[in-house]
Motif scaffolding. Structure first.
Motif, PDB file in Angstrom:
ATOM      1  N   UNK A 160       0.840  -1.192   0.000  1.00 50.90           N
ATOM      2  CA  UNK A 160       0.000   0.000   0.000  1.00 50.90           C
ATOM      3  C   UNK A 160       0.883   1.252   0.000  1.00 50.90           C
ATOM      4  N   UNK A 161       0.524   2.207  -0.834  1.00 45.81           N
ATOM      5  CA  UNK A 161       1.347   3.397  -1.015  1.00 45.81           C
ATOM      6  C   UNK A 161       2.197   3.328  -2.265  1.00 45.81           C
ATOM      7  N   UNK A 162       2.519   2.100  -2.717  1.00 48.25           N
ATOM      8  CA  UNK A 162       3.214   1.934  -3.994  1.00 48.25           C
ATOM      9  C   UNK A 162       2.209   2.197  -5.113  1.00 48.25           C
ATOM     10  N   UNK A 163       2.637   2.861  -6.158  1.00 48.15           N
ATOM     11  CA  UNK A 163       1.740   3.222  -7.266  1.00 48.15           C
ATOM     12  C   UNK A 163       1.061   2.003  -7.886  1.00 48.15           C
ATOM     13  N   UNK A 164       1.743   0.882  -7.963  1.00 43.74           N
ATOM     14  CA  UNK A 164       1.201  -0.302  -8.627  1.00 43.74           C
ATOM     15  C   UNK A 164       0.477  -1.265  -7.685  1.00 43.74           C
ATOM     16  N   UNK A 165       0.286  -0.902  -6.423  1.00 45.42           N
ATOM     17  CA  UNK A 165      -0.371  -1.801  -5.464  1.00 45.42           C
ATOM     18  C   UNK A 165      -1.829  -2.014  -5.855  1.00 45.42           C
ATOM     19  N   UNK A 166      -2.245  -3.269  -5.868  1.00 49.06           N
ATOM     20  CA  UNK A 166      -3.610  -3.610  -6.287  1.00 49.06           C
ATOM     21  C   UNK A 166      -4.603  -3.663  -5.128  1.00 49.06           C
ATOM     22  N   UNK A 167      -4.157  -3.459  -3.898  1.00 50.00           N
ATOM     23  CA  UNK A 167      -5.043  -3.499  -2.737  1.00 50.00           C
ATOM     24  C   UNK A 167      -5.785  -2.169  -2.588  1.00 50.00           C
ATOM     25  N   UNK A 168      -7.093  -2.252  -2.340  1.00 53.71           N
ATOM     26  CA  UNK A 168      -7.836  -1.032  -2.070  1.00 53.71           C
ATOM     27  C   UNK A 168      -7.489  -0.552  -0.658  1.00 53.71           C
ATOM     28  N   UNK A 169      -7.564   0.744  -0.396  1.00 51.13           N
ATOM     29  CA  UNK A 169      -7.170   1.277   0.918  1.00 51.13           C
ATOM     30  C   UNK A 169      -7.929   0.669   2.093  1.00 51.13           C
ATOM     31  N   UNK A 170      -9.183   0.247   1.893  1.00 56.41           N
ATOM     32  CA  UNK A 170      -9.946  -0.314   2.987  1.00 56.41           C
ATOM     33  C   UNK A 170      -9.550  -1.720   3.399  1.00 56.41           C
ATOM     34  N   UNK A 171      -8.826  -2.422   2.533  1.00 55.01           N
ATOM     35  CA  UNK A 171      -8.408  -3.795   2.827  1.00 55.01           C
ATOM     36  C   UNK A 171      -7.374  -3.828   3.934  1.00 55.01           C
ATOM     37  N   UNK A 172      -6.458  -2.885   3.891  1.00 50.62           N
ATOM     38  CA  UNK A 172      -5.372  -2.825   4.871  1.00 50.62           C
ATOM     39  C   UNK A 172      -5.134  -1.349   5.255  1.00 50.62           C
ATOM     40  N   UNK A 173      -5.969  -0.841   6.152  1.00 53.64           N
ATOM     41  CA  UNK A 173      -5.810   0.571   6.518  1.00 53.64           C
ATOM     42  C   UNK A 173      -4.431   0.845   7.100  1.00 53.64           C
ATOM     43  N   UNK A 174      -3.908   1.988   6.777  1.00 53.57           N
ATOM     44  CA  UNK A 174      -2.635   2.420   7.365  1.00 53.57           C
ATOM     45  C   UNK A 174      -2.989   3.363   8.502  1.00 53.57           C
ATOM     46  N   UNK A 175      -2.621   2.954   9.701  1.00 60.15           N
ATOM     47  CA  UNK A 175      -2.902   3.779  10.887  1.00 60.15           C
ATOM     48  C   UNK A 175      -1.892   4.888  11.003  1.00 60.15           C
TER      49      UNK A 175
END
Length: 175
Positions: A160-175
């Motif tokens: 998450x945070x990488x331009x090519x990451x396929x995960x939606x933000x809700x899957x793994x929230x960054x606290x």
């Protein structure tokens, strides 16, 4: 819904004297269940140095697990979001053991050997402590140790945070 994961099976021990529930008002407004649960957590922390608290999904947010008490020996706490309580609590225990004899995590460090399939986790410093209510309940509102989040990649190894990451933000929230 809350789950507590212990490193070992809990044995019956007396209430710890080193930990007082400073953030918990012991009055008639506090349920007996919650008071009992917090005392159980405090005993686990006193016996093992920390406990892992898991918060299950409510259908609207991702599950997460976090350590409580690790800051007393390590100077920081750990958190992981988006995976089952069983998996994330196991990863947190592995990371706590791995960092036990070191200075602790560094920003953006990649660690292997903690996830199945050869995937690495990336450590990042948490920005907000609002999701760690049991830490405050046990140690008081003034306790604000740094939390390090173990972030896991998508199936292509992108975080998450990488331009090519396929995960939606809700899957793994960054606290």
């Amino acid at each position: 819904m809350f789950f507590v994961h212990h490193r070992w099976r809990r044995s019956v021990i007396s209430a710890p004297s080193a930990i007082s529930l400073t953030g918990v008002p012991m009055d008639s407004d506090r349920s007996d269940f919650m008071t009992s649960y917090l005392l159980q957590m405090a005993r686990t922390i006193a016996e093992h140095g920390y406990a892992v608290q898991s918060v299950a999904t409510d259908g609207y947010s991702a599950p997460y697990s976090y350590t409580i008490g690790l800051h007393q020996s390590h100077g920081y706490e750990l958190v992981m979001t988006g995976l089952s309580p069983r998996v994330s609590s196991g990863v947190l225990r592995t990371l706590a053991d791995r960092f036990a004899d070191s200075a602790g995590p560094d920003p953006d460090i990649l660690l292997g050997g903690v996830l199945a399939g050869g995937f690495q986790v990336r450590m990042r410093l948490v920005e907000s402590l609002e999701n760690f209510s049991l830490l405050r309940a046990i140690f008081g509102d003034d306790t604000r140790p740094p939390y390090w989040q173990a972030v896991w990649p998508d199936r292509f190894g992108m975080f998450p945070g990488d331009a090519a990451c396929s995960l939606s933000p809700g899957v793994q929230p960054r606290f």
